[in-house]
Design a protein around this motif. Structure first.
Motif, mmCIF file in Angstrom:
data_model
loop_
_atom_site.group_PDB
_atom_site.id
_atom_site.type_symbol
_atom_site.label_atom_id
_atom_site.label_comp_id
_atom_site.label_asym_id
_atom_site.label_seq_id
_atom_site.Cartn_x
_atom_site.Cartn_y
_atom_site.Cartn_z
ATOM 1 N N LEU B 140 -13.052 35.360 -46.232
ATOM 2 C CA LEU B 140 -14.211 35.098 -47.378
ATOM 3 C C LEU B 140 -14.410 36.606 -47.771
ATOM 4 O O LEU B 140 -13.810 37.592 -47.192
ATOM 5 N N SER B 141 -14.153 36.428 -48.913
ATOM 6 C CA SER B 141 -15.386 38.187 -49.340
ATOM 7 C C SER B 141 -16.832 37.556 -49.220
ATOM 8 O O SER B 141 -17.051 36.764 -48.674
ATOM 9 N N GLY B 142 -17.606 39.059 -49.786
ATOM 10 C CA GLY B 142 -18.620 39.194 -49.269
ATOM 11 C C GLY B 142 -19.468 38.321 -49.850
ATOM 12 O O GLY B 142 -20.020 37.778 -49.361
ATOM 13 N N GLY B 143 -19.314 37.523 -50.884
ATOM 14 C CA GLY B 143 -19.920 37.180 -52.048
ATOM 15 C C GLY B 143 -20.243 35.980 -51.875
ATOM 16 O O GLY B 143 -20.398 34.783 -51.737
ATOM 17 N N GLU B 144 -18.518 35.125 -51.223
ATOM 18 C CA GLU B 144 -18.242 33.803 -50.599
ATOM 19 C C GLU B 144 -18.918 33.438 -49.318
ATOM 20 O O GLU B 144 -19.472 32.593 -49.343
ATOM 21 N N ARG B 145 -18.692 34.883 -48.336
ATOM 22 C CA ARG B 145 -19.867 34.658 -47.423
ATOM 23 C C ARG B 145 -20.927 34.332 -47.553
ATOM 24 O O ARG B 145 -22.216 32.905 -47.520
#
Lengths: 354, 220
Positions: B140-145
């Motif tokens: 996942l991307s940082g924002g998704e995490r």
């Protein structure tokens, strides 16, 4: 088990590597145990299977049957002693037997006792002994090509005929040949059938010139038996210790690596008991799988060994070893559990609680 | 009041010296209120958040969660309080690396022996994560995490949500999105929230900003 199983699947490689080591250590424990048992039987199955309640040796012999000598004149004294129901004598000779008068010869142990003696074993194939010229022999001689009806010659004097085969009768790594004699000479020991009478009561009855021993004590007196078993048993003990330490080190390092995760899990509301169950669950899953594979591997290797190799696997022995490996694995995981208990959920918040 | 801190201090002793990480702090957080705590590192803001989140017990003072005094509860009871009444969003998300997105949420159900599979799907859908449901955190991307972490904090429907520098690993645009998401959830469902942050650009989203220095509240 929610966490335990998911992590095992996610970090397959590291758990497969540790599993591989466990399989090898477990197999080695099983194989060496099999060798110890095989060698023990090869050296002393005739003593382990001796069909007497007690054996009476000369007290100077220090439990070594080959150093003990008893005389026929004392046999009466034994027969009359309280608590003794039946007495026979046993003399053991290590000899080389020539087969059918050819060049072929075999090293054997000759057990000489009276006709109708309690020591004569059950015949697995052929007939019981009917005369002093007939013998029954351990079936391991069959692998050497000896058949019913063959003659064995000892030195120049004695020629006997093989009339029966019996099982589990080996002594000092040689097959046992059972022979009868009305009045055996050079007797090493008396064997007695005592019914209910205890060892000490018989000992008191016959006096201190003689020593009453059990089969188990007699094993220790066989030259090389104790040393053989001790060296193998030491290896086995070391392997258990290695198994415990390998798992301990592995789970300790993994737990240290997962400190942050454990902190987060505790902050999210995972109780310490839940996390402990999770770690123990992983150890159990890995251990049981590896021990299972080890058992399979050992039976496979055992089947590939040549038939005359002293190697013996018993399901009960395997089960005991398996339980012990499982137990030491769990002991090995204990240090990690201490870590898990000590981790504070505050570690999930960086910079707090310093 | 969702959360009340009453004259709370946290004192660490190092030999004869005494260090007050949090010094006589009182704070009330109302329902629907979203508070930011700012201050330099070492000011005691993380310690304060830990006390508010029942991760740390205060040396002095009382802590009330939903009107109940939780200052002197046993470790076991405190763990249950955290599990059932508080939602945490940690710095760098702190997702469990070997759990797929859906299991990050299911974990909370497993811990509290409840079944809310439908709710977790709804939450993930609400946060635009439905297509990532079978991914591991490292995919996942940082924002998704961080959005998964917020969903995880909401799954037990807590009254209080605590966030420890939720924007630390994100760029300013993503960071703002995450904080706005958090603020929306808190306001729309009448929860309370406390966020520790360095990021002054997101303070306008919060109802109240508390500045803390040397363990004391400087201004509100």
């Amino acid at each position: 088990m929610f966490l335990a199983i998911r992590e095992l699947f996610y970090s397959k490689l590291r758990y497969i590597l540790i599993g591989l080591i466990m399989v090898l250590v477990a197999s080695l424990i099983f194989i060496i145990s099999g060798l110890a048992k095989g060698l023990s039987a090869d050296n002393a199955s005739a003593i382990q299977e001796l069909q007497a309640d007690y054996v009476i040796l000369n007290s100077d012999a220090e439990m070594d049957m080959t150093k003990s000598f008893v005389s026929r004149s004392n046999m009466k004294q034994m027969e009359q002693a309280d608590g003794i129901k039946e007495v026979n004598s046993l003399s053991i000779q290590m000899r080389n037997a020539t087969v059918n008068g050819t060049d072929k010869n075999e090293d054997v142990s000759i057990f000489i006792t009276e006709p109708e003696s309690m020591l004569l074993p059950i015949v697995a194939e052929g007939n019981a002994i009917n005369s002093t010229n007939e013998v029954i022999v351990d079936q391991s001689l069959k692998r050497e090509g000896i058949q019913l009806g063959d003659t064995l010659t000892f030195g120049e004097d004695k020629e006997v005929k093989v009339v029966g085969f019996t099982t589990e009768q080996r002594y000092s790594h040689t097959p046992v040949v059972f022979m009868t004699s009305e009045k055996p000479e050079k007797m090493n020991a008396f064997v007695v059938n005592s019914g209910e009478a205890s060892l000490t009561s018989i000992q008191d009855e016959i006096g201190s010139n003689y020593e009453v021993v059990t089969n188990g004590e007699l094993l220790k007196g066989i030259p090389s038996y104790s040393q053989e078993q001790a060296s193998l048993n030491m290896m086995i003990v070391f392997l258990y210790v290695i198994a415990a330490f390998v798992l301990a080190a592995f789970f300790y390092v993994i737990t240290l690596q997962k400190r942050d995760q454990f902190g987060v899990l505790k902050a999210l509301g995972a109780k310490t008991a839940y996390l402990i169950r999770s770690v123990i669950g992983q150890v159990l899953i890995i251990s049981v799988l590896c021990i299972g594979i080890g058992v399979g591997l050992t039976y496979g290797i055992g089947a590939a060994f040549p038939a005359d190799m002293p190697f013996k696997l018993s399901p009960i022995g395997m089960l005991q070893s398996s339980m012990l490996i499982l137990a030491v694995s769990l002991v090995g995981a204990l240090i990690s559990l201490v870590q898990v208990i000590k981790i504070d959920p505050i570690e999930a918040i960086e910079g707090a609680g310093k | 009041m969702s959360l009340v801190l009453e004259n709370v201090s946290k004192i660490y002793r190092d030999g004869p010296k005494e260090f007050r990480a949090v010094d006589d702090v009182s704070l009330e957080v109302k329902q629907g209120e979203f508070i930011a705590i700012i201050g330099p590192s070492g000011s005691g803001k993380s310690t304060m958040l830990s006390i508010a989140g029942a991760l740390l017990s205060p040396s002095e003072g009382e802590v009330y969660l939903q009107g109940e005094n939780i200052t002197n509860l046993s470790t076991k009871k405190i763990t249950e309080k955290r599990r059932d009444q508080i939602g945490f969003v940690f710095q760098a998300a702190n997702l469990i690396p070997y759990l797929k997105v859906k299991d990050q949420l299911n974990l909370i159900d497993v811990l509290s022996k409840q079944k809310r599979a439908k709710r977790s799907i709804e939450l993930l859908e609400h946060f635009g994560l439905k297509h990532r449901i079978n991914k591991y955190p490292n995919e996942l991307s940082g924002g998704e995490r961080q959005r998964v972490a917020i969903a995880r904090a909401l799954i037990n429907d807590p009254q209080l949500i605590l966030a420890d520098e939720p924007t630390a690993s994100l760029d300013s645009k993503r960071g703002r999105e995450v904080v706005e998401l958090l603020a929306d959830e808190i306001k729309n469902s009448g929860k309370s929230g406390i966020m520790v942050t360095h990021d002054e650009r997101v303070l306008d989203v919060c109802d109240r900003v508390i500045s803390i220095r040397d363990g004391k509240i400087e201004k509100q």
